[in-house]
Write a protein that holds these residues in place. Sequence first.
Motif, short mmCIF file in Angstrom:
data_model
loop_
_atom_site.label_atom_id
_atom_site.label_comp_id
_atom_site.label_asym_id
_atom_site.label_seq_id
_atom_site.Cartn_x
_atom_site.Cartn_y
_atom_site.Cartn_z
N LEU A 1 0.70 -1.30 -0.16
CA LEU A 1 -0.02 -0.42 0.36
C LEU A 1 1.11 1.29 -0.05
O LEU A 1 2.08 1.42 0.58
CB LEU A 1 -0.57 0.32 1.40
CG LEU A 1 -0.03 -0.41 3.03
CD1 LEU A 1 -1.54 0.10 3.91
CD2 LEU A 1 0.46 -1.02 2.85
N ALA A 2 0.49 2.31 -0.84
CA ALA A 2 0.84 3.61 -0.30
C ALA A 2 0.20 4.89 -0.99
O ALA A 2 -0.78 4.45 -1.66
CB ALA A 2 2.13 3.80 -1.95
N GLY A 3 0.08 6.15 0.11
CA GLY A 3 -0.80 7.05 -0.12
C GLY A 3 -2.08 6.54 0.67
O GLY A 3 -3.20 7.33 0.17
N PHE A 4 -2.14 5.26 1.69
CA PHE A 4 -3.62 4.85 1.76
C PHE A 4 -3.17 5.77 3.76
O PHE A 4 -2.23 4.90 4.23
CB PHE A 4 -3.49 3.78 1.93
CG PHE A 4 -4.35 3.06 2.15
CD1 PHE A 4 -6.00 2.49 1.17
CD2 PHE A 4 -5.10 2.65 3.54
CE1 PHE A 4 -6.92 2.41 1.45
CE2 PHE A 4 -6.61 2.55 3.86
CZ PHE A 4 -7.07 2.37 2.85
N THR A 5 -3.95 6.11 4.36
CA THR A 5 -4.10 7.25 4.96
C THR A 5 -2.67 7.36 5.77
O THR A 5 -2.41 8.80 4.84
CB THR A 5 -4.50 6.26 6.73
OG1 THR A 5 -3.63 4.79 6.37
CG2 THR A 5 -6.21 5.53 5.85
N SER A 6 -2.42 7.08 7.51
CA SER A 6 -0.92 7.52 7.57
C SER A 6 0.23 6.80 6.06
O SER A 6 1.60 7.13 6.92
CB SER A 6 -0.86 6.55 9.00
OG SER A 6 -0.74 5.49 9.55
N PHE A 7 0.10 5.83 5.73
CA PHE A 7 1.51 5.38 4.83
C PHE A 7 1.06 5.79 3.72
O PHE A 7 0.69 5.84 2.63
CB PHE A 7 1.09 3.80 4.68
CG PHE A 7 0.61 2.65 5.91
CD1 PHE A 7 2.01 2.55 6.82
CD2 PHE A 7 -0.58 2.76 6.01
CE1 PHE A 7 1.53 1.22 7.55
CE2 PHE A 7 -0.59 1.47 7.22
CZ PHE A 7 -0.03 1.21 8.23
N ARG A 8 2.34 7.20 3.63
CA ARG A 8 2.60 7.84 2.53
C ARG A 8 3.79 7.37 1.83
O ARG A 8 2.72 7.07 0.48
CB ARG A 8 3.83 9.27 3.38
CG ARG A 8 2.77 9.56 4.16
CD ARG A 8 2.90 11.20 4.31
NE ARG A 8 2.94 12.59 4.90
CZ ARG A 8 2.39 13.44 4.33
NH1 ARG A 8 2.17 13.54 3.73
NH2 ARG A 8 0.96 13.61 5.22
N GLN B 1 4.26 0.55 1.32
CA GLN B 1 5.15 -0.69 2.48
C GLN B 1 4.12 -1.88 2.05
O GLN B 1 3.53 -1.71 1.14
CB GLN B 1 4.45 0.47 3.62
CG GLN B 1 4.84 1.42 3.93
CD GLN B 1 6.18 1.70 4.74
OE1 GLN B 1 6.41 0.17 5.22
NE2 GLN B 1 6.36 2.26 4.38
N HIS B 2 5.03 -3.24 2.20
CA HIS B 2 4.48 -4.38 1.83
C HIS B 2 4.88 -5.31 3.21
O HIS B 2 5.64 -5.37 4.23
CB HIS B 2 6.36 -4.60 0.47
CG HIS B 2 6.12 -4.13 -0.09
ND1 HIS B 2 5.21 -4.08 -1.51
CD2 HIS B 2 7.16 -2.88 -0.97
CE1 HIS B 2 6.12 -3.43 -2.72
NE2 HIS B 2 6.98 -2.83 -2.16
N LEU B 3 3.80 -6.02 3.12
CA LEU B 3 3.59 -6.88 4.65
C LEU B 3 2.88 -8.44 3.69
O LEU B 3 2.27 -8.69 2.93
CB LEU B 3 2.00 -6.67 5.29
CG LEU B 3 2.13 -7.68 6.45
CD1 LEU B 3 3.79 -6.78 7.65
CD2 LEU B 3 1.24 -6.97 7.33
N ASP B 4 4.46 -9.02 4.36
CA ASP B 4 4.43 -10.82 3.36
C ASP B 4 3.85 -11.35 4.68
O ASP B 4 4.55 -11.63 5.53
CB ASP B 4 6.08 -10.66 3.78
CG ASP B 4 6.08 -12.74 2.99
OD1 ASP B 4 4.58 -13.04 2.27
OD2 ASP B 4 6.98 -13.08 2.04
N SER C 1 -5.26 0.06 11.93
CA SER C 1 -6.73 -0.38 11.61
C SER C 1 -7.14 -0.57 10.05
O SER C 1 -7.31 -0.82 9.38
CB SER C 1 -7.58 0.24 12.23
OG SER C 1 -7.99 0.26 13.72
N SER C 2 -5.35 0.62 9.97
CA SER C 2 -5.65 0.81 8.36
C SER C 2 -5.04 0.17 7.04
O SER C 2 -5.67 -0.58 6.38
CB SER C 2 -4.84 2.10 8.11
OG SER C 2 -5.40 2.87 8.51
N LEU C 3 -4.32 -0.82 7.88
CA LEU C 3 -3.99 -2.63 7.70
C LEU C 3 -5.35 -3.06 6.51
O LEU C 3 -5.41 -3.83 5.96
CB LEU C 3 -3.65 -3.34 8.34
CG LEU C 3 -1.67 -2.68 8.52
CD1 LEU C 3 -0.87 -3.45 9.55
CD2 LEU C 3 -1.40 -2.40 7.43
N LEU C 4 -6.14 -3.09 7.79
CA LEU C 4 -7.43 -3.82 7.70
C LEU C 4 -8.54 -3.18 6.68
O LEU C 4 -8.57 -3.85 5.61
CB LEU C 4 -8.42 -4.22 8.94
CG LEU C 4 -7.93 -5.23 9.57
CD1 LEU C 4 -8.52 -5.38 11.41
CD2 LEU C 4 -7.16 -6.13 9.42
#
Length: 1019
Positions: A8-15, A18-21, A39-42
């Motif tokens: 994700l990029a540009g999503f809420t607080s994640f400018r 970022q990658h999550l495996d 909560s933004s991850l969900l």
Amino acid sequence: MRPLELSLAGFTSFRDEQHLDFSQLDLFAITGPTGAGKSSLLDAITYALYGKTARTGSQIQEMVSQGASLLKVQLRFAMCQGEYRVTRLWRDRGKTTVTSVILEVYQKNKWETLETKERSTNQAIEQILGMDFDTFTRVILLPQGQFDEFLKGNTTKRREILRQLAGFEIFELMRKEANNLAGLFKKELEAVERQINELEAPPDWELEQKFSQLLALENGLARLNEAVWQAQKKLDEEQQLFERLARLLKLHQELAELNLDTDEINRLEERLERSQTAAALQGDWTLVQSTRHRAKIAENQAISSAKKLQKIQAQLKRETEKLDGVKAAVAEMLPQFKARSEALATVLVYEQQQQQIAQELVRVQKILLAKTTELAAAQKEWQEMQVQNTAAEQQMKKITVELEKYPSVSDRLETLKQLSPLLMEWQLIDRQAKKQLQQQQILQEQLEVSQFTAKEAQFHYQFTQKEMEESRAALAEAEAINSEVTRLNQAAVLRESLISGTVCPVCGGVYHPDRPLPDLEIVEWVDVLPLRDRLQTHERQFQQAQRQLAQAETTLEQKTQQLTACEQELSEVENQLGTKYAAICSYLTADEMSANFDQRVQQLKQEYEELQLKDRRSKQVQQQHQVAVAQLNQTRQALEFIAKTLQQAQKEEQMARSEVDRQLEARQNLRITLAEITGGFSYEQLRQNLTREQQQLQTQLEQAEQTYQKIHRAAIAAETEDRQAQGIQQTAIDQEKQLNTYWLEKLKTANFTEAEFLTAQLSIPQQAAWQKQISDYREAKITLETRFEDLRAEIGDRTTDEEILKHCQVSLKNAQKQLKQASDRRTELTVWIQVSQSKIQQLNVLESQQECLKQEAETYHTLAQNLKTNEFQAYILEHLEAELLARATVLLQELSDARYKLTIENGEYWVEDNWNGGEKRRVRTLSGGETFAASLSMALALSERLSMGADLGSLFLDEGFGTLDAETLEGVTQILESLRQRSRMIGVITHVRDLAERLPTQVRVYKSPNGSRLELEML
């Protein structure tokens, strides 16, 4: 659904991206400070799958990072042995925003595109997952805190929470919609009743009277139509004769006028013939004109080319003299240029030597600087390496002491390693056997309840069927009576219309005012509305009983099948348990097999974990020892190498300094020699001056040569052009003489002079116009003569006049007037009958609509009453709560090793503690860990219920605690570990650091002014 990778990029607080495996995760914690983006991850997962989130719906602009113009989320997930990838993009383009999506599937070692449109992608994902957005958000993310409140709240509070969690708000919306529909049908019913009251339909006798009058008029209309037809026929014949006589007179006049133009047409024919003869000579005349024109042009070109030749010959003489002068100047300057070129060669050699010396000086100066830098770096590196060597020796001594503390435990560890999977499988099978036994008891109880319910539904079905048949028979009897009453009333109406001497169609007697007919039988009208209402009520009760019976029989069959399947599974599990027990005994001695096998299994597992820990620590220390030995050897070798490097750097620095001094001296000597030869000018300046002078002289020579050649070529071309022009002129003169002779012979043959030929010429349109005028005249004359003769033969000796026509017209008008009066009366009767029939038909339709609207209004009113919160919704929620309680009890027993069982008494939740003889306690008195297990069981039960059998490959838990004590922490950890063994990925969102540290993996979310970032930590 099991997530594999999230970007994700540009999503809420994640400018930043970022990658999550997730591929290697099974049980993990999501931790981080408030507002970091846990909560933004969900939200990112739900947005990637469905294009919207639970917090913002479809308003994705609210999820874009502040100031970002691009939002990107990509999720790779597994489902039913298949791997999929969905990517969603949102872009801000100033005045508009653009979204795009792509869904891919991994097949044959490559990604293949399935969908690229948003709507079709959402539908495809719902089919793949087997869940829509609302179901996914309820079954994947379990709100642990709400279930804690659910278990401890009163009945009203529990119902409200359950309604929200299960999504039953739809029933309240249905109740409101049913109320609205009932109101609409009631208004439509009132409108229909007003239309019935306003509609004035005539009685049947009046309609029959109008039909009789219409039949009489129909019979008279045939006679009137025949009279009109005869009158019209007579008038048409007289009018046709009158018109033909008039046309005959007109044709005679037109023929006389046409004969007056005969002389003019003859003159036109003569002129047309002479012009056609001239037209035959037009081609020869065109050739003569063309030849004369070419002769004139050739004469003009011969004169022009002669003048041009004289001018170019004079210009060629002047350019020849100019070229000779330039060649003489070039011959005079050549010896001077040669001497100056030889002097420049010597200067060039000295300057090249000077440049070489300058380049060599720069090179050796760079070498000197590099060698000085290398010398300083070598001295520094030698000092640093001495420090590293000392530290490596100290580390080596420390690790050697640590290594002596860990003896080898490999033999016992290998035995327990082979035994550990068997112990774990035995525990799982044993737990499953206990679960199957409890399930068998529950199903046996449910089967007995289902059997009683089926018998009760069968009795209710037979009772309602009997009542419905009785109501139907009573209604049929009443309708038969009312039908007889209607027939007698119609007979009475017919008797009132009888006249003296007519036969009564009812009784067959002859009516006479003095002798009244026998009285008709009097039958009373029966009100059937209550009977119809009663029948409808009994029919609804019968249908409801029928549905209840079918449902009860289906439930009974299902419970029977479930019990049979459960008994088979229990037998299989017991066989597996015996097999695993025998396999475990083969690894243990008789002394190690104790009476309490469960306790011995726990001891072996604990021993295996302790040996694993010691073995891992021993291997770590051995690896550290090997690393320390290698590091010490490396530092010693490096120290020796650096010492040699330092000596070599000092030697090379001294040699570079000597070379720089030598090059400086050579450069100074060469500068003095070059200044004496050039007088201060450089080689390039001298060379440019010589080249410029040579180029100027050469340019003058080339320009003079080019000009001379140009004029010489032009003179040759002019001579050729003059000869050609003279030849063309002579040829044109000869052709003109020859053609003039031929042309005069043609004119003589045609009896024309050239002037007469020119006068006789006409344009083709004019010839066509005269020819058309002549043809039209001939055709018109023939046509008029033919038509005149034909019409005269057709009329013969017949005659008529205007008086006869007037008499025929009067007769026709009288017949038409009588016919119109009869037709108007027929139309009037037909319209009245059609309107009356339409009113009667409309009345029947309105009465049918009235009955239907009554039923619809009553149905929706009843539905709205049944859907009230205190009736239907309470019924649904009560049954749902009972299902959740039964399933949650099974899950709680699994999570607590069959210790706790959930029950509900007097509207409050209790737990039975099987380890304490079935002691009951209120849920509100449970400890933190026990409350966690109970609320988690309820959450899992609702998740399974709402998923409707969909594959739940992952769950995310909100643990719902602010803090956890040590005992509660241990209980929660054990529950999560047991939940981990269900082949699901379990993610726990927590603020409790001790709980997060006990889980094998943490997904840490860090926040900063530049945006949040993710870090995966394996413990």
